[in-house]
Design a protein around this motif. Sequence first.
Motif, PDB file in Angstrom:
ATOM      1  N   GLY A  52       0.814  -1.219   0.000  1.00 64.62           N
ATOM      2  CA  GLY A  52       0.000   0.000   0.000  1.00 64.62           C
ATOM      3  C   GLY A  52       0.841   1.260   0.000  1.00 64.62           C
ATOM      4  N   GLN A  53       0.320   2.304   0.678  1.00 65.13           N
ATOM      5  CA  GLN A  53       0.895   3.639   0.584  1.00 65.13           C
ATOM      6  C   GLN A  53       1.652   4.009   1.853  1.00 65.13           C
ATOM      7  OE1 GLN A  53       0.235   5.163  -2.451  1.00 65.13           O
ATOM      8  NE2 GLN A  53      -0.683   3.185  -2.907  1.00 65.13           N
ATOM      9  N   THR A  54       1.860   5.332   2.010  1.00 64.49           N
ATOM     10  CA  THR A  54       2.542   5.838   3.201  1.00 64.49           C
ATOM     11  C   THR A  54       1.591   6.715   3.990  1.00 64.49           C
ATOM     12  OG1 THR A  54       4.636   5.871   2.025  1.00 64.49           O
ATOM     13  CG2 THR A  54       4.510   7.169   4.035  1.00 64.49           C
ATOM     14  N   ASP A  55       1.533   6.505   5.294  1.00 62.44           N
ATOM     15  CA  ASP A  55       0.734   7.371   6.160  1.00 62.44           C
ATOM     16  C   ASP A  55       1.587   8.590   6.508  1.00 62.44           C
ATOM     17  OD1 ASP A  55      -0.734   8.628   8.131  1.00 62.44           O
ATOM     18  OD2 ASP A  55      -1.511   6.736   8.924  1.00 62.44           O
ATOM     19  N   THR A  56       1.372   9.679   5.750  1.00 61.78           N
ATOM     20  CA  THR A  56       2.218  10.865   5.942  1.00 61.78           C
ATOM     21  C   THR A  56       1.908  11.578   7.261  1.00 61.78           C
ATOM     22  OG1 THR A  56       0.675  12.108   4.574  1.00 61.78           O
ATOM     23  CG2 THR A  56       2.642  11.271   3.493  1.00 61.78           C
ATOM     24  N   ARG A  57       0.719  11.297   7.843  1.00 59.67           N
ATOM     25  CA  ARG A  57       0.450  11.873   9.181  1.00 59.67           C
ATOM     26  C   ARG A  57       1.529  11.402  10.148  1.00 59.67           C
ATOM     27  NH1 ARG A  57      -5.456   9.281   9.779  1.00 59.67           N
ATOM     28  NH2 ARG A  57      -4.173   7.562   8.997  1.00 59.67           N
ATOM     29  N   ILE A  58       1.826  10.084  10.091  1.00 61.42           N
ATOM     30  CA  ILE A  58       2.817   9.511  11.011  1.00 61.42           C
ATOM     31  C   ILE A  58       4.224   9.952  10.613  1.00 61.42           C
ATOM     32  CG2 ILE A  58       3.815   7.362  11.895  1.00 61.42           C
ATOM     33  CD1 ILE A  58       1.101   6.012  11.411  1.00 61.42           C
ATOM     34  N   LEU A  59       4.548   9.848   9.322  1.00 61.08           N
ATOM     35  CA  LEU A  59       5.905  10.186   8.872  1.00 61.08           C
ATOM     36  C   LEU A  59       6.256  11.640   9.210  1.00 61.08           C
ATOM     37  CD1 LEU A  59       8.443   9.202   7.441  1.00 61.08           C
ATOM     38  CD2 LEU A  59       7.386   9.791   5.251  1.00 61.08           C
ATOM     39  N   PHE A  72       9.847  -1.429   9.280  1.00 61.44           N
ATOM     40  CA  PHE A  72       9.961  -2.727   8.612  1.00 61.44           C
ATOM     41  C   PHE A  72       9.280  -2.646   7.245  1.00 61.44           C
ATOM     42  CE2 PHE A  72      11.099  -3.945  12.847  1.00 61.44           C
ATOM     43  CZ  PHE A  72      12.044  -4.933  12.628  1.00 61.44           C
ATOM     44  N   VAL A  73      10.109  -2.680   6.194  1.00 61.80           N
ATOM     45  CA  VAL A  73       9.592  -2.478   4.835  1.00 61.80           C
ATOM     46  C   VAL A  73       9.665  -3.758   4.021  1.00 61.80           C
ATOM     47  CG1 VAL A  73      10.233  -0.038   4.833  1.00 61.80           C
ATOM     48  CG2 VAL A  73      11.859  -1.712   3.988  1.00 61.80           C
ATOM     49  N   THR A  74       8.697  -3.930   3.133  1.00 60.19           N
ATOM     50  CA  THR A  74       8.739  -5.053   2.182  1.00 60.19           C
ATOM     51  C   THR A  74       9.277  -4.552   0.840  1.00 60.19           C
ATOM     52  OG1 THR A  74       6.557  -4.629   1.239  1.00 60.19           O
ATOM     53  CG2 THR A  74       6.636  -6.065   3.194  1.00 60.19           C
ATOM     54  N   GLY A  75       9.641  -5.503  -0.010  1.00 60.97           N
ATOM     55  CA  GLY A  75      10.051  -5.156  -1.367  1.00 60.97           C
ATOM     56  C   GLY A  75       8.927  -4.480  -2.131  1.00 60.97           C
ATOM     57  N   ILE A  76       7.695  -4.941  -1.903  1.00 64.11           N
ATOM     58  CA  ILE A  76       6.528  -4.357  -2.597  1.00 64.11           C
ATOM     59  C   ILE A  76       6.371  -2.884  -2.217  1.00 64.11           C
ATOM     60  CG2 ILE A  76       4.027  -4.588  -3.004  1.00 64.11           C
ATOM     61  CD1 ILE A  76       4.167  -7.290  -1.541  1.00 64.11           C
ATOM     62  N   TRP A  77       6.443  -2.606  -0.917  1.00 63.34           N
ATOM     63  CA  TRP A  77       6.233  -1.233  -0.439  1.00 63.34           C
ATOM     64  C   TRP A  77       7.346  -0.313  -0.940  1.00 63.34           C
ATOM     65  CZ3 TRP A  77       8.737   2.404   2.519  1.00 63.34           C
ATOM     66  CH2 TRP A  77       7.966   3.493   2.955  1.00 63.34           C
ATOM     67  N   GLY A 102      10.202  -9.877   1.150  1.00 63.26           N
ATOM     68  CA  GLY A 102      10.107  -9.408  -0.226  1.00 63.26           C
ATOM     69  C   GLY A 102       8.671  -9.161  -0.653  1.00 63.26           C
ATOM     70  N   ARG A 103       7.779 -10.108  -0.294  1.00 60.66           N
ATOM     71  CA  ARG A 103       6.407 -10.039  -0.832  1.00 60.66           C
ATOM     72  C   ARG A 103       5.326 -10.110   0.239  1.00 60.66           C
ATOM     73  NH1 ARG A 103       6.671 -15.040  -4.135  1.00 60.66           N
ATOM     74  NH2 ARG A 103       4.548 -14.601  -4.733  1.00 60.66           N
ATOM     75  N   HIS A 104       5.711  -9.852   1.504  1.00 64.46           N
ATOM     76  CA  HIS A 104       4.743  -9.878   2.605  1.00 64.46           C
ATOM     77  C   HIS A 104       4.023 -11.225   2.715  1.00 64.46           C
ATOM     78  CE1 HIS A 104       1.620  -8.134   5.377  1.00 64.46           C
ATOM     79  NE2 HIS A 104       2.751  -7.663   5.860  1.00 64.46           N
ATOM     80  N   ASN A 206       1.516   2.211   6.698  1.00 61.80           N
ATOM     81  CA  ASN A 206       1.150   2.025   5.279  1.00 61.80           C
ATOM     82  C   ASN A 206      -0.351   2.154   5.017  1.00 61.80           C
ATOM     83  OD1 ASN A 206       0.750  -0.434   6.728  1.00 61.80           O
ATOM     84  ND2 ASN A 206       0.492  -1.497   4.781  1.00 61.80           N
ATOM     85  N   GLN A 207      -1.102   2.695   5.986  1.00 62.03           N
ATOM     86  CA  GLN A 207      -2.558   2.778   5.819  1.00 62.03           C
ATOM     87  C   GLN A 207      -3.034   4.207   6.060  1.00 62.03           C
ATOM     88  OE1 GLN A 207      -4.295   0.430   4.660  1.00 62.03           O
ATOM     89  NE2 GLN A 207      -3.444  -1.556   5.256  1.00 62.03           N
TER      90      GLN A 207
END
Length: 246
Positions: A52-59, A72-77, A102-104, A206-207
């Motif tokens: 999915g995407q990035t929650d910019t509120r948190i970032l 913790f990031v996946t290859g997809i993200w 890699g693929r969650h 990511n939500q």
Amino acid sequence: MRLLQRHLCTIAMSLVAVCSANAATLVEPTLHIKPAASGAGRVALTLDACDGQTDTRILSALVENKIPATIFVTGIWLKRNAAAVEIMRAHPDLFELENHGGRHIPAVDTPQKIYGIKSAGSPDAVLAEVESGAAALARTGQPAPKWFRGATAEYSPSAIAMIRKLGFKIAGFSINGDGGSLLGAKETARRIAAAKDGDVIISHINQPTHAAGEGVVQGLLALKAKGMTFVRLDDADGTGNHGTTD
Ligand SMILES: [Zn+2]
């Protein structure tokens, strides 16, 4: 004929026994960091970026308030969120990027479903998930990951042993902050704000459309207001159960 029937029945029954024996009993490991020697205490914030995407509120809140976090990031993200990765790379003092696969795909080496997600299903598939996650991080120019957290944070004990052999520590947690990003803002904030010295919090980054993200920010600001400090997993002495860190 009756003998044949009985024979077939015995075969069927032993197949059932084999199937149920194959579904491994899963563990959800905990992780704590060494408590602070003095002061209001310290916690480790870990955030999963599954897909999915990035929650910019948190970032944005993390950057503005200088709150360090282990992501913790996946290859997809990684593929879909280049702008967020750039922001994280621009703040190496705040963000430590680690391996979420890699693929969650859950790091479970027997075929089964966990929260509706199909497990890797074999030792080779677990290795592929862990190694492709590390390779995806390496392609972004990040330091090699030292920690792994599988999708769903549940593991078969044999998968834990394999991942440890690859050299990764496995990141459990002690506070489930956002309930898989499905909790409301109020409950998420309450859970995170209740963190004590030595806790490891898990939530999701990511939500962006979920209410939980707003609660993550509120909870973190409440901890900061209490004087709690934040550390990344690499900067803390993390101890997990089920052989995940020793
Ligand atoms: Zn995930």
